[in-house]
Write an enzyme that holds these catalytic residues in place. Structure first.
Site, PDB file in Angstrom:
ATOM      1  N   SER A 274       0.902  -0.928   0.090  1.00 10.25           N
ATOM      2  CA  SER A 274      -0.220  -0.368   0.154  1.00 10.25           C
ATOM      3  C   SER A 274       0.695   1.210  -0.422  1.00 10.25           C
ATOM      4  CB  SER A 274      -0.872   0.032   1.050  1.00 10.25           C
ATOM      5  OG  SER A 274      -0.246   0.593   2.758  1.00 10.25           O
ATOM      6  N   ASP A 275       0.260   2.483  -0.443  1.00 10.03           N
ATOM      7  CA  ASP A 275       1.247   3.450   0.077  1.00 10.03           C
ATOM      8  C   ASP A 275       1.191   4.015   1.595  1.00 10.03           C
ATOM      9  OD1 ASP A 275       2.549   6.230  -0.404  1.00 10.03           O
ATOM     10  OD2 ASP A 275       2.022   7.228  -2.139  1.00 10.03           O
ATOM     11  N   TYR A 276       2.043   4.470   1.793  1.00 10.29           N
ATOM     12  CA  TYR A 276       1.617   5.273   3.028  1.00 10.29           C
ATOM     13  C   TYR A 276      -0.040   5.333   4.357  1.00 10.29           C
ATOM     14  CZ  TYR A 276       4.297   7.357   7.013  1.00 10.29           C
ATOM     15  OH  TYR A 276       5.032   7.640   8.539  1.00 10.29           O
ATOM     16  N   ALA A 277       0.264   4.264   5.248  1.00  6.34           N
ATOM     17  CA  ALA A 277      -1.121   4.927   5.434  1.00  6.34           C
ATOM     18  C   ALA A 277      -2.300   4.906   4.448  1.00  6.34           C
ATOM     19  CB  ALA A 277      -1.383   5.770   6.268  1.00  6.34           C
ATOM     20  N   ALA A 278      -2.527   4.494   3.855  1.00  5.44           N
ATOM     21  CA  ALA A 278      -3.254   4.092   2.863  1.00  5.44           C
ATOM     22  C   ALA A 278      -3.964   2.957   2.965  1.00  5.44           C
ATOM     23  CB  ALA A 278      -3.189   3.939   1.147  1.00  5.44           C
TER      24      ALA A 278
END
Ligand code: NOJ
Length: 732
Positions: A274-278
């Site tokens: 995932s992207d950051y904290a997505a």
């Protein structure tokens, strides 16, 4: 643990990776499996809900609860930290599974290369690949083995600050760059690369970062997917999902896109991160009730690793117990992660990327700086030149502007600790032996008291003014969308005052996106677009200004004439009422108050010579599948200086099951021509080049007429046309 000593996850002689993965998987507890799916920020914090909370990283490592970790820092310090964490994972956890260490090495590690938008303009895949390989090697000896690059999004909106990280607006060239970067990082650099951001991130509505995205099936396949397909074909081992909502569902939980298109259509069997904290943001997007729901939805889409959130880890067991997720889903993700770790070699040797003794001889070396300098020179685009460039050494210069002697030339992504050592433009010019004075004149976004007056005086006392203007490193990149893509007002005021002196004026731009340059195009004698050129930026620009390097960069993103035109890009679809210059027919696709065309089109860029491209000659009129046609032009340098040219082949499918772009780049050839020299440049055209994702939802070519356009930029190529007929279409 000692380097190269077999560790507990090492394969037995003759054991294949799938066998080793299955053996290990069978030994793992549920908690250990879920732990592999967690990527820690690398410090004692994690993202829970919308905040970051404390978490004991070392304790989690001992419990086998972390699979990968982000790390950044000064090379020796970074290696020390990575070794420390790897030691705990390998020696103190039950199964000793080594960690992956990740970092955004986007356009360099310690040696910073020009930003990706810049290097895409050099149209030289080999140079781009070398930059990626060098960056990967620098990072790898410090322990970094998983790099969050390349970004292969296709942007149409220069307001979006992350255009700086892309290879520009063309899917064909974007695909070539994607493959070159993946090969540079993985095959040459030995690390794991990561294509991002899947999918459509660059199409953020209104150019506002993280904003919603909608695309048709045709746009998905014909525009946004090709660079991902090329990266997958080049063997990329990881893909990062995007932050945005894509056609109604956030990308990280978008099952049709991730499981369906990425894994199904493209056959990608590597790790999806995932992207950051997505995963947390699924709640913000309003598609997940709570953390457990978010984890369930992301896993359903076949996400393998969540970056900085730990919802799989904390809610996985409960989700399994209640049947909301299955062990098969978890096993599939863990299998992919462990396979990637085996393929990277860290399971057999957890320390193979930690070569502290090599750091000093590998990182920020003179060879790497030389590579960066060459690439920066090749990436710069000469937008205008009335003959003032190259600068004669006997001319006295006034170097004016906030970037005259500024080290703010790294661009948006930079983990390098060497910013203070960057070669400024003043350094570059000084080393060339130019006689010049330096006046800052203005800040980047704020005026300086008395700055303009001092700058004007300096310009008056000189033969030529060199204006160093643009955007600083904070003005492009993530979360750096701008409404006005202009050179900031205070710098514009400075430029206007200098222009009034009547001295020949050269604008040297350093910035991260296409800017509105109409006024400058009218008032400057020359404009050199240097982008954010990296560690050797000032030297590379001085090389070009002095004529020691010949400019040859070509724009990979259109420079609008007005923000009201955005999105403006060369490979648009035709309209039913095309605008015809010089006619007064009212019902045409046009603006009442300005042109349709951008100021500088895709593929545009001057050189010091002056090349003329002759008419297109075709080797035949018909093309049958399996055969090849040749399109040839003669390019002649009619100027008095050498030319570095990129000859460009564009095609148009005149009539198809879907409306097809008015032009599509399908080939580039670079030539070096001395004054008076000419060259024949030929492009082979075959049937596979004509395939697209059709109205029937298949990849195919369709029989019929095609235009062939060849030129030195997309606009002039349109005027230099020939054609042929494809006698039969082929479906993949
Ligand atoms: C967010 C960015 O969108 C992505 O490109 C980057 O790799 C991650 N943060 C990690 O830093």
């Amino acid at each position: 643990m000692e380097k190269n000593k077999p560790c507990r996850t090492a394969r037995r002689p003759g054991q294949t990776i799938p066998e080793a993965v299955e053996e290990l998987l069978a030994k793992m507890t549920t908690a250990e499996k879920l732990g592999q799916m967690y990527q820690s920020i690398g410090a004692d914090i994690t993202t829970v809900g919308t905040t970051q909370v404390k978490e004991p990283v070392e304790e989690l490592l001992r419990a086998g609860q972390i699979g990968s970790m982000m790390q950044v820092g000064e090379p020796h310090d970074l290696a020390k930290r990575i070794r420390h964490f790897q030691d705990i994972a390998v020696n103190e956890s039950r199964l000793g599974i080594p960690l992956l260490f990740c970092l955004d090495v986007i356009h360099g590690f310690e040696t910073i290369f020009p930003i990706p938008l810049a290097w895409s303009c050099c149209f030289d895949e080999e140079l781009i690949r070398q930059a990626a390989a060098t960056s990967a090697r620098e990072a790898a000896c410090c322990g970094i083995n998983y790099i969050f690059s390349p970004m292969v999004d296709i942007p149409h909106d220069p307001r979006w600050g992350r255009v700086a990280e892309t290879a520009g607006e063309d899917p064909w060239w974007g695909s070539r760059v994607s493959a070159a970067l993946v090969k540079g990082m993985q095959e040459d650099g030995g690390v794991m690369a990561c294509l991002k951001h899947y999918l459509g991130y660059a199409a953020a509505e209104a150019g506002r970062d993280y904003n919603t995205v909608e695309f048709s099936d045709s746009a998905l396949h014909n525009t946004y997917l090709p660079p991902f397909a090329a990266g997958v074909k080049a063997g990329v081992k990881s893909v990062m999902t995007a932050f945005n909502v894509a056609n109604g569902v956030p990308a990280v939980a978008n099952r049709p896109l991730v499981e369906g298109v990425l894994r199904g259509e493209l056959g990608f069997d590597g790790v999806v991160v995932s992207d950051y904290a997505a995963v947390m943001e699924l709640m913000e997007h309003g598609v997940a009730e709570d953390e457990a729901d978010a984890a369930e939805k992301a896993l359903a889409a076949t996400l393998d690793i969540e970056m900085t959130t730990n919802y799989f880890r904390r809610h996985g067991e409960a989700l399994l117990n209640s049947g909301r997720i299955t062990m098969e889903q978890v096993d599939a993700a863990v299998r992919r992660i462990l396979t990637a770790k085996y393929e990277l070699g860290v399971m057999d040797d957890p320390y193979r990327f930690l070569r502290e003794e090599e750091i000093d001889s590998t990182v920020y070396t003179p060879e790497h700086l030389a590579q960066s300098r060459t690439l920066a020179a090749r990436s710069a685009v000469l937008l205008k030149n009335d003959g003032v460039l190259p600068l004669a050494k006997d001319k006295k210069l006034a170097l004016i502007g906030p970037f005259a002697d500024s080290s703010d030339l790294f661009g948006c992504w930079c983990c390098s600790t060497r910013k203070a050592e960057v070669a400024t433009l003043a350094t570059g010019l000084r080393e060339k032996g130019f006689d010049f004075t330096v006046e800052e004149g203005s800040g980047v976004q704020q005026p300086i008291e008395g700055g303009i007056e001092r700058a004007v005086a300096a310009a008056k006392a000189a033969d030529v003014a060199v204006l160093a203007l643009g955007e600083d490193d904070q003005m492009s990149g993530e979360a750096c969308s701008r409404m006005n893509i202009t050179i900031p007002e205070c710098q514009q005021a400075l430029a206007e005052a200098v222009a009034v002196t009547g001295k020949p004026t050269v604008l040297v731009l350093t910035n991260g996106r296409p800017l509105l340059l109409n006024w400058y195009d009218e008032h400057m004698n020359a404009i050199l677009e240097g982008w954010a050129p990296g560690s050797e930026g000032g030297r590379a620009l001085a090389d070009l200004l002095a004529g020691d390097e010949v400019p040859g960069g070509k724009l990979t993103m259109s420079f609008p004439w007005h923000t009201g035109q955005i999105p403006v890009y060369y490979n648009e679809l035709p309209t039913g009422r095309p605008f015809v210059e010089g006619t007064d027919e009212h019902f045409q696709s046009k603006y009442l108050d300005g042109p349709n065309a951008p100021l500088y089109p895709f593929g545009y860029g001057l050189t010091y010579g002056r090349c003329v491209c002759g008419a297109v000659k075709m080797s035949g009129e018909n093309l049958a599948p399996g055969e090849t046609l040749t399109a040839t032009v003669t390019v002649r340098n009619e100027g008095s200086l050498p030319a570095r040219e990129t000859v460009q082949l564009y095609l148009r499918d005149r009539c198809a099951s879907l409306s097809r772009p008015v032009q599509e780049l399908r080939g580039v050839k670079q030539v070096w021509l001395e004054p008076g020299q000419q060259a024949e440049v030929s492009f082979a055209i075959d049937e596979p080049m004509l395939r697209f994702y059709t109205a029937r939802g298949v990849w195919a070519s369709e029989a019929g007429g095609f235009d062939v356009m060849i030129g030195l930029d997309s606009r002039s190529a349109k005027q230099n046309k020939a054609g042929f007929t494809l006698t039969a279409g082929v479906q993949e």
